[in-house]
Design an enzyme around this catalytic site. Structure first.
Site, PDB file in Angstrom:
ATOM      1  N   THR A 100       0.850  -1.186   0.000  1.00  0.00           N
ATOM      2  CA  THR A 100       0.000   0.000   0.000  1.00  0.00           C
ATOM      3  C   THR A 100       0.889   1.240   0.000  1.00  0.00           C
ATOM      4  OG1 THR A 100      -1.713  -1.180   1.209  1.00  0.00           O
ATOM      5  CG2 THR A 100      -1.777   1.224   1.345  1.00  0.00           C
ATOM      6  N   GLY A 101       0.458   2.279  -0.725  1.00  0.00           N
ATOM      7  CA  GLY A 101       1.190   3.543  -0.679  1.00  0.00           C
ATOM      8  C   GLY A 101       1.653   3.977  -2.057  1.00  0.00           C
ATOM      9  N   ASP A 154       6.446  -4.166  -0.977  1.00  0.00           N
ATOM     10  CA  ASP A 154       5.752  -3.082  -0.261  1.00  0.00           C
ATOM     11  C   ASP A 154       6.731  -1.950   0.024  1.00  0.00           C
ATOM     12  OD1 ASP A 154       3.777  -1.680   1.049  1.00  0.00           O
ATOM     13  OD2 ASP A 154       3.341  -3.235   2.533  1.00  0.00           O
ATOM     14  N   ALA A 156       7.929   1.439   2.567  1.00  0.00           N
ATOM     15  CA  ALA A 156       8.188   1.600   4.004  1.00  0.00           C
ATOM     16  C   ALA A 156       8.381   3.082   4.280  1.00  0.00           C
ATOM     17  CB  ALA A 156       9.436   0.822   4.422  1.00  0.00           C
ATOM     18  N   LYS A 167       6.544   1.091   9.301  1.00  0.00           N
ATOM     19  CA  LYS A 167       5.502   1.026   8.285  1.00  0.00           C
ATOM     20  C   LYS A 167       4.171   1.433   8.900  1.00  0.00           C
ATOM     21  CE  LYS A 167       5.013  -2.148   5.245  1.00  0.00           C
ATOM     22  NZ  LYS A 167       4.643  -1.081   4.287  1.00  0.00           N
ATOM     23  N   GLY A 170       0.436   4.696   5.728  1.00  0.00           N
ATOM     24  CA  GLY A 170      -0.834   4.633   5.002  1.00  0.00           C
ATOM     25  C   GLY A 170      -1.903   3.881   5.785  1.00  0.00           C
ATOM     26  N   GLU A 176      -0.397  -5.472   6.080  1.00  0.00           N
ATOM     27  CA  GLU A 176       0.946  -5.491   5.481  1.00  0.00           C
ATOM     28  C   GLU A 176       1.845  -6.470   6.231  1.00  0.00           C
ATOM     29  OE1 GLU A 176       1.278  -0.957   3.694  1.00  0.00           O
ATOM     30  OE2 GLU A 176       1.879  -1.309   5.748  1.00  0.00           O
ATOM     31  N   LYS A 194      14.377   7.313   2.600  1.00  0.00           N
ATOM     32  CA  LYS A 194      13.779   6.494   3.668  1.00  0.00           C
ATOM     33  C   LYS A 194      14.811   5.669   4.441  1.00  0.00           C
ATOM     34  CE  LYS A 194       9.329   7.102   2.202  1.00  0.00           C
ATOM     35  NZ  LYS A 194       8.550   6.096   1.563  1.00  0.00           N
TER      36      LYS A 194
HETATM   37  C1  5RP Z   1       1.285   1.970   4.292  1.00  0.00           C
HETATM   38  C2  5RP Z   1       2.753   1.845   4.371  1.00  0.00           C
HETATM   39  C3  5RP Z   1       3.538   2.377   3.228  1.00  0.00           C
HETATM   40  O1  5RP Z   1       4.282   1.353   2.677  1.00  0.00           O
HETATM   41  C4  5RP Z   1       4.457   3.443   3.752  1.00  0.00           C
HETATM   42  O2  5RP Z   1       3.672   4.423   4.418  1.00  0.00           O
HETATM   43  C5  5RP Z   1       5.239   4.112   2.609  1.00  0.00           C
HETATM   44  O3  5RP Z   1       4.343   4.770   1.784  1.00  0.00           O
HETATM   45  P1  5RP Z   1       4.830   5.624   0.546  1.00  0.00           P
HETATM   46  O4  5RP Z   1       5.445   4.666  -0.418  1.00  0.00           O
HETATM   47  O5  5RP Z   1       3.582   6.291   0.029  1.00  0.00           O
HETATM   48  O6  5RP Z   1       5.834   6.640   1.063  1.00  0.00           O
HETATM   49  O7  5RP Z   1       3.321   1.324   5.298  1.00  0.00           O
HETATM   50  O8  5RP Z   1       0.676   1.557   5.483  1.00  0.00           O
END
Ligand code: 5RP
Length: 298
Positions: A100-101, A154, A156, A167, A170, A176, A194
């Site tokens: 997600t994200g 995914d 992070a 994590k 989102g 996750e 990150k």
């Molecule tokens: C969602 C998450 C996402 O993987 C994390 O917030 C990173 O998001 P983005 O790629 O939009 O920076 O843990 O719960």
């Protein structure tokens, strides 16, 4: 960044859990090799290796995608790692855990392209938002546990040298984590902003049963007097996860021992899950200039 130990390795294909080496290692340890696993083994060996993939080929973004037109370099970086993860780790016929994200978005796009090209891929998703995107990009979704997950990809919020992750930015941390635990391999995709020396710059998301919110806040205040645990608000209303729970975003400052913190938080009644992922990642793909760096375990 400095505390990562970097090694250059050949650009060989990644090995998979369940590959020959894993099997030999399991047999050498007197264990019967059974994959996939639903709980993770004890911490893996240090240090980490770094595989630098400076010329990782990344296909052009589809012009039909409005995000592809973005000139934001961060968006371009997310696309590079999202595409790279799918192209490096996803093989025809696989079941893919999709995160997600905004970074995972590009892994979904690329998975959709591969399905459109005729590959029989299926996905298990970490959130309702990702399920919706899979619908838009033509990725077939099956329920959790309907098939073993070959690889999960995914994003992070933070990645530390001890392989701990923050994590849940989102709000999808619970699903996750379920998918990261169940997957044979868990690949994390991030832009290089990150990668941190220690977790903690990003507040730790903690999923809480709403009834117990005030109780959990009081327990955190008692155990961590300098921490600030703030209920997440979205569109002027208390945020709710796909599981109907609240999120506390907890600013602890730097986190020297993520495992201990995760354990202490998880022990509070009312806490459903903590957005600290300990010893779950098998590889991290991270943007590096024009290319992609891969951090794998030795
Ligand atoms: C969602 C998450 C996402 O993987 C994390 O917030 C990173 O998001 P983005 O790629 O939009 O920076 O843990 O719960």
């Amino acid at each position: 960044m400095d505390s990562f130990v970097y090694y250059l390795r050949s650009n060989a294909s990644p090995t998979r859990k369940g590959d020959k080496n894993d099997k030999n290692e399991a047999e050498a340890n007197g264990r019967k090799h059974v994959a996939p696993r639903l709980t993770r083994p004890s911490p893996k060996r240090q240090p980490h290796s770094l595989l630098f993939l400076p010329n990782f080929p990344v296909p052009e973004a589809p012009l039909s995608d409005p995000k592809a037109a973005s000139s934001d370099p961060k968006e371009a970086a997310k696309r590079v790692v999202g595409f790279a993860a799918v192209d490096r780790y996803v093989e025809p016929g696989m079941c893919v855990g999709l995160g997600t994200g905004t970074t995972a978005y590009w892994a979904i796009v690329r998975t959709g392209e591969r399905v459109a090209a005729g590959e029989p891929l299926v996905a298990i998703v970490t959130s309702a938002a990702t399920e919706k995107l899979c619908g838009e990009f033509g990725v077939p979704v099956i329920p959790f546990m309907a098939r073993d997950i070959d690889v999960a990809i995914d994003g992070a919020d933070e990645v530390a040298p001890d392989w701990s992750l923050t994590k849940g930015g989102g709000g999808a941390l619970f699903r996750e984590k379920a998918i990261a635990i169940a997957a044979r391999r868990f690949i994390v995709i991030v832009d290089d902003s990150k990668v941190v020396d220690q977790l903690g710059r990003f507040p730790t998301p903690v999923e809480v049963v709403p009834f117990t919110l005030a109780w959990v806040q009081r327990q955190i205040a008692g155990q961590f007097p300098s921490a600030k645990a703030t209920e997440r608000i979205h569109d002027g209303r208390p945020y709710r996860t796909d599981n109907g729970n609240a999120i506390l975003d907890c600013a602890f400052g730097t986190i020297p021992d993520p495992r201990a913190l995760a354990g202490a938080l998880q022990a509070i009644h009312g806490v459903v899950d903590v957005g600290l992922f300990i010893d779950l990642a098998d590889a991290v793909l991270c943007t590096a200039g024009e290319g992609v760096r891969e951090l794998t375990r030795l």
